[in-house]
Design a protein around this motif. Structure first.
Motif, PDB file in Angstrom:
ATOM      1  N   ARG A  73      47.080 -90.745 -61.047  1.00 22.44           N
ATOM      2  CA  ARG A  73      45.822 -90.172 -61.515  1.00 22.44           C
ATOM      3  C   ARG A  73      45.316 -89.141 -60.504  1.00 22.44           C
ATOM      4  O   ARG A  73      45.636 -89.202 -59.319  1.00 22.44           O
ATOM      5  N   THR A  74      44.501 -88.240 -60.990  1.00 26.17           N
ATOM      6  CA  THR A  74      43.935 -87.191 -60.147  1.00 26.17           C
ATOM      7  C   THR A  74      42.494 -87.549 -59.809  1.00 26.17           C
ATOM      8  O   THR A  74      41.698 -87.844 -60.700  1.00 26.17           O
ATOM      9  N   ARG A  75      42.167 -87.549 -58.521  1.00 25.20           N
ATOM     10  CA  ARG A  75      40.814 -87.835 -58.047  1.00 25.20           C
ATOM     11  C   ARG A  75      40.164 -86.519 -57.646  1.00 25.20           C
ATOM     12  O   ARG A  75      40.781 -85.676 -56.996  1.00 25.20           O
ATOM     13  N   THR A  76      38.907 -86.339 -57.997  1.00 30.02           N
ATOM     14  CA  THR A  76      38.177 -85.120 -57.692  1.00 30.02           C
ATOM     15  C   THR A  76      36.857 -85.472 -57.014  1.00 30.02           C
ATOM     16  O   THR A  76      36.168 -86.394 -57.445  1.00 30.02           O
ATOM     17  N   THR A  77      36.538 -84.744 -55.961  1.00 25.97           N
ATOM     18  CA  THR A  77      35.231 -84.876 -55.315  1.00 25.97           C
ATOM     19  C   THR A  77      34.601 -83.494 -55.199  1.00 25.97           C
ATOM     20  O   THR A  77      35.305 -82.489 -55.078  1.00 25.97           O
ATOM     21  N   TYR A  78      33.294 -83.480 -55.255  1.00 27.12           N
ATOM     22  CA  TYR A  78      32.542 -82.235 -55.168  1.00 27.12           C
ATOM     23  C   TYR A  78      31.641 -82.287 -53.937  1.00 27.12           C
ATOM     24  O   TYR A  78      31.064 -83.325 -53.625  1.00 27.12           O
ATOM     25  N   ALA A  79      31.531 -81.149 -53.254  1.00 31.28           N
ATOM     26  CA  ALA A  79      30.633 -81.015 -52.107  1.00 31.28           C
ATOM     27  C   ALA A  79      29.824 -79.735 -52.293  1.00 31.28           C
ATOM     28  O   ALA A  79      30.379 -78.690 -52.634  1.00 31.28           O
ATOM     29  N   VAL A  80      28.508 -79.841 -52.100  1.00 32.80           N
ATOM     30  CA  VAL A  80      27.630 -78.684 -52.269  1.00 32.80           C
ATOM     31  C   VAL A  80      26.753 -78.517 -51.035  1.00 32.80           C
ATOM     32  O   VAL A  80      26.364 -79.498 -50.398  1.00 32.80           O
ATOM     33  N   THR A  81      26.487 -77.269 -50.703  1.00 29.79           N
ATOM     34  CA  THR A  81      25.506 -76.921 -49.688  1.00 29.79           C
ATOM     35  C   THR A  81      24.554 -75.939 -50.345  1.00 29.79           C
ATOM     36  O   THR A  81      24.985 -74.926 -50.892  1.00 29.79           O
ATOM     37  N   LEU A  82      23.249 -76.255 -50.287  1.00 28.21           N
ATOM     38  CA  LEU A  82      22.249 -75.482 -51.005  1.00 28.21           C
ATOM     39  C   LEU A  82      21.136 -75.023 -50.081  1.00 28.21           C
ATOM     40  O   LEU A  82      20.786 -75.733 -49.134  1.00 28.21           O
ATOM     41  N   ALA A  83      20.597 -73.839 -50.351  1.00 26.45           N
ATOM     42  CA  ALA A  83      19.365 -73.384 -49.713  1.00 26.45           C
ATOM     43  C   ALA A  83      18.264 -73.561 -50.757  1.00 26.45           C
ATOM     44  O   ALA A  83      18.284 -72.928 -51.811  1.00 26.45           O
ATOM     45  N   VAL A  84      17.322 -74.448 -50.475  1.00 26.68           N
ATOM     46  CA  VAL A  84      16.285 -74.797 -51.433  1.00 26.68           C
ATOM     47  C   VAL A  84      14.931 -74.349 -50.896  1.00 26.68           C
ATOM     48  O   VAL A  84      14.551 -74.707 -49.779  1.00 26.68           O
ATOM     49  N   THR A  85      14.219 -73.550 -51.683  1.00 28.23           N
ATOM     50  CA  THR A  85      12.855 -73.167 -51.340  1.00 28.23           C
ATOM     51  C   THR A  85      11.928 -74.170 -52.008  1.00 28.23           C
ATOM     52  O   THR A  85      11.963 -74.344 -53.227  1.00 28.23           O
ATOM     53  N   VAL A  86      11.112 -74.850 -51.205  1.00 28.48           N
ATOM     54  CA  VAL A  86      10.217 -75.875 -51.727  1.00 28.48           C
ATOM     55  C   VAL A  86       8.766 -75.528 -51.425  1.00 28.48           C
ATOM     56  O   VAL A  86       8.469 -74.928 -50.396  1.00 28.48           O
ATOM     57  N   ALA A  87       7.889 -75.894 -52.345  1.00 23.83           N
ATOM     58  CA  ALA A  87       6.450 -75.812 -52.125  1.00 23.83           C
ATOM     59  C   ALA A  87       5.992 -77.219 -51.755  1.00 23.83           C
ATOM     60  O   ALA A  87       6.241 -78.171 -52.485  1.00 23.83           O
ATOM     61  N   ILE A  88       5.342 -77.339 -50.613  1.00 27.46           N
ATOM     62  CA  ILE A  88       4.949 -78.642 -50.091  1.00 27.46           C
ATOM     63  C   ILE A  88       3.430 -78.716 -50.064  1.00 27.46           C
ATOM     64  O   ILE A  88       2.778 -77.861 -49.465  1.00 27.46           O
ATOM     65  N   THR A  89       2.876 -79.718 -50.713  1.00 32.81           N
ATOM     66  CA  THR A  89       1.455 -80.006 -50.598  1.00 32.81           C
ATOM     67  C   THR A  89       1.344 -81.205 -49.675  1.00 32.81           C
ATOM     68  O   THR A  89       1.900 -82.264 -49.956  1.00 32.81           O
ATOM     69  N   ALA A  90       0.629 -81.014 -48.555  1.00 34.95           N
ATOM     70  CA  ALA A  90       0.589 -82.066 -47.542  1.00 34.95           C
ATOM     71  C   ALA A  90      -0.761 -82.085 -46.846  1.00 34.95           C
ATOM     72  O   ALA A  90      -1.541 -81.136 -46.923  1.00 34.95           O
ATOM     73  N   ILE A  91      -1.012 -83.165 -46.141  1.00 38.65           N
ATOM     74  CA  ILE A  91      -2.204 -83.321 -45.314  1.00 38.65           C
ATOM     75  C   ILE A  91      -1.756 -83.253 -43.862  1.00 38.65           C
ATOM     76  O   ILE A  91      -0.901 -84.032 -43.438  1.00 38.65           O
TER      77      ILE A  91
END
Length: 122
Positions: A73-91
């Motif tokens: 059988r063939t095994r497959t794995t995925y790897a991702v690297t992402l640049a994510v822009t987030v809006a943070i509401t914080a105190i």
């Protein structure tokens, strides 16, 4: 009363691995909250991903066999690297001033109750 929460934007680089594309992306997105908590002195109220940019997408496949011949059988794995822009509401906890109140120790014994206990024992 003063408003203490603020909204700011931040770009984070996150990565994740999984057996499916969805698992790899979910692993990467779960890393966002961990990075934000480790980096700041603030209580986070809301995290909204606004923009996701894939930096590196890798699909890795290999063939495995049971006892070198059977059940190939063939095994497959995925790897991702992402640049994510987030809006943070914080105190910002560093900007808040707390009132300093000295409280009695919860371990302290009340002496009037101790005297009443000793009277009951006699």
């Amino acid at each position: 009363m003063t408003v203490v929460n603020e909204t700011k934007r931040q770009v984070l680089t996150v990565s994740g691995k999984g057996e499916t594309k969805q698992q790899a992306f979910a692993a990467a997105f779960s890393d966002i909250q961990k990075q934000l908590i480790d980096n700041g002195d603030e209580a986070i109220l809301r995290i909204i991903p606004e923009k996701v940019e894939p930096l590196k997408l890798i699909k890795s496949s290999y063939t495995e066999k049971f006892l070198f011949f059977f059940f190939k059988r063939t095994r497959t794995t995925y790897a991702v690297t992402l640049a994510v822009t987030v809006a943070i509401t914080a105190i910002d906890l560093g900007a808040l001033t707390f009132e300093d109140v000295t409280a009695p120790s919860p371990d302290a014994l009340s002496l009037p109750n101790l005297k009443n206990m000793l009277k009951d024992v006699k």
